[in-house]
Scaffold this active site. Structure first.
Site, mmCIF file in Angstrom:
data_model
loop_
_atom_site.group_PDB
_atom_site.id
_atom_site.type_symbol
_atom_site.label_atom_id
_atom_site.label_comp_id
_atom_site.label_asym_id
_atom_site.label_seq_id
_atom_site.Cartn_x
_atom_site.Cartn_y
_atom_site.Cartn_z
ATOM 1 N N SER A 66 0.848 -1.203 0.000
ATOM 2 C CA SER A 66 0.000 0.000 0.000
ATOM 3 C C SER A 66 0.879 1.247 0.000
ATOM 4 C CB SER A 66 -0.864 -0.015 1.278
ATOM 5 O OG SER A 66 -1.421 1.260 1.547
ATOM 6 N N TYR A 126 -3.386 0.014 9.960
ATOM 7 C CA TYR A 126 -3.243 -0.426 8.565
ATOM 8 C C TYR A 126 -1.826 -0.130 8.072
ATOM 9 C CZ TYR A 126 -4.570 -0.707 3.558
ATOM 10 O OH TYR A 126 -4.677 -1.025 2.219
HETATM 11 C C1 GCO Z 1 -6.891 5.267 3.072
HETATM 12 C C2 GCO Z 1 -7.038 4.369 1.861
HETATM 13 C C3 GCO Z 1 -5.696 3.729 1.515
HETATM 14 C C4 GCO Z 1 -5.814 2.963 0.227
HETATM 15 C C5 GCO Z 1 -4.568 2.246 -0.160
HETATM 16 C C6 GCO Z 1 -3.477 3.206 -0.490
HETATM 17 O O1 GCO Z 1 -7.789 5.278 3.923
HETATM 18 O O2 GCO Z 1 -5.868 5.967 3.124
HETATM 19 O O3 GCO Z 1 -8.006 3.359 2.083
HETATM 20 O O4 GCO Z 1 -5.301 2.928 2.579
HETATM 21 O O5 GCO Z 1 -6.842 2.026 0.336
HETATM 22 O O6 GCO Z 1 -4.153 1.365 0.851
HETATM 23 O O7 GCO Z 1 -2.361 2.454 -0.967
#
Ligand code: GCO
Length: 261
Positions: free
Chosen positions: A146, A159
Site C-alpha cells: 500500500s 493499517y
Molecule cells: C486510506 C485508503 C488507503 C488505500 C490504499 C493506499 O484510507 O488511506 O483506504 O489505505 O486504500 O491502501 O495504498
C-alpha cells in the site's frame, strides 16, 4: 527473446480476497494472461457473484471460502485446492481490511484485528503454499502492500503498521526463499476507485480533492491499472526480481506534492 515472458498458461494462481475490488481486477488480468484462477473469499454470496463474473469473462476460476488468519482452515483449503485444481504456482496475498480510527481512540483488539488480517494472514498463506513451491522447483508470491507501506496518514495507523510490516515481510520472504527459485515481491497500489475508498472518494469530500492534488496523474487509479503489474510479477518476465515493491500510484511516491490551489 521468448515471447512467453508474460504467458501464464498452465499456471495456477491463488488470490486471496479475489471476490471484488482490486483483487478481482488483478485476478482478471492474470486470467486473461492464461492462468487458472483459485479465488479465496469469506462470503458465500460474494463468491457466487464473483464466479459468475469470472465465467462471464470466460476465465477459468474456482472458489474457496476460508479465513486467511485461521491456519487450520488455510492448511485444509490448500490441501483441497491441490487435489481439486492442482498445486499453486502463484500466490497473491491480496485479502485485507482497514479501520480508519485515530490511534488515540483505537481499541487494542481492533488494532490486532487489522494486523491479523493484513500481516499475519499473508504469512500463514505463504508458509503453507511455499512448501509445494519448493518441492516443485519454484513459484511466485505477490504481497499487496500500500501507499501506507511507505507513508503514514491520520486514522490509518494500524493499517500502516500492517502494510509497512508486509513490505518488510516481502523482503524477508525473498531473502529466505529466492534460493528455491521462488520470487517474492509486492505491489503497492496508490489510491484507487474501490469499495474500500468509496467513503473518502465522494465528490466534494476533502480527501478526494487532496488525492487529486497529491497524485501527479491527477486522478484516482482504475483497478484495471493493476493488471500489468500483477501479470509481470506472476510471469517468467520477473524471474530475477526479488523483494521489490512495485508501486502503481500515479506518481504519489515520486513527489513531495504541490501547494493546494
Ligand atoms: C486510506 C485508503 C488507503 C488505500 C490504499 C493506499 O484510507 O488511506 O483506504 O489505505 O486504500 O491502501 O495504498
Amino acid at each position: 527473446m521468448s515471447n512467453n515472458l508474460f504467458d501464464l498458461s498452465n499456471k495456477i494462481v491463488l488470490i486471496t480476497g479475489g471476490t471484488h475490488g482490486l483483487g478481482m481486477a488483478m485476478a482478471k488480468g492474470l486470467g486473461e494472461a492464461g492462468a487458472t484462477l483459485v479465488i479465496n473469499g469469506h462470503s458465500a454470496q460474494k463468491m457466487e457473484a464473483a464466479l459468475a463474473e469470472y465465467k462471464k469473462c470466460s476465465l477459468k476460476a474456482h472458489g474457496y471460502l476460508f479465513d486467511v488468519t485461521n491456519e487450520i482452515e488455510v492448511k485444509a483449503a490448500i490441501a483441497k485446492i491441490t487435489i481439486e485444481v492442482g498445486s499453486i504456482d502463484v500466490l497473491v496475498n491480496n485479502a485485507g481490511m482497514i479501520l480508519r480510527t485515530p490511534l488515540l481512540e483505537m481499541e487494542v483488539d481492533d488494532f490486532k484485528k487489522v494486523i491479523d488480517v493484513d500481516l499475519v494472514g499473508p504469512f500463514i498463506m505463504a508458509k503453507h503454499v511455499v512448501k509445494s513451491m519448493i518441492e516443485k522447483g519454484g513459484g511466485k508470491i505477490i504481497n499487496i502492500c500500500s501507499m501506507m507501506s511507505e507513508l503514514g496518514r491520520d486514522s490509518v495507523g494500524a493499517y500502516a503498521a500492517a502494510k509497512g510490516g508486509l513490505k518488510m515481510l516481502t523482503k524477508n520472504m525473498a531473502t529466505e526463499w529466492a534460493r528455491y527459485n521462488i520470487q517474492t515481491n509486492g505491489i503497492g497500489p496508490g489510491y484507487f476507485e474501490t469499495e474500500q475508498t468509496a467513503p473518502i472518494r465522494v465528490d466534494g469530500h476533502p480527501f478526494n480533492d487532496f488525492i487529486i492534488n497529491r497524485t501527479p496523474a491527477a486522478k484516482w487509479g482504475n483497478p484495471n491499472d493493476l493488471k500489468g503489474a500483477a501479470v509481470f510479477l506472476a510471469a517468467p518476465a520477473s524471474d530475477f526480481v526479488n523483494g521489490h515493491i512495485l508501486y502503481v500510484d500515479g506518481g504519489i511516491l515520486a513527489t513531495i506534492g504541490k501547494p493546494i490551489e
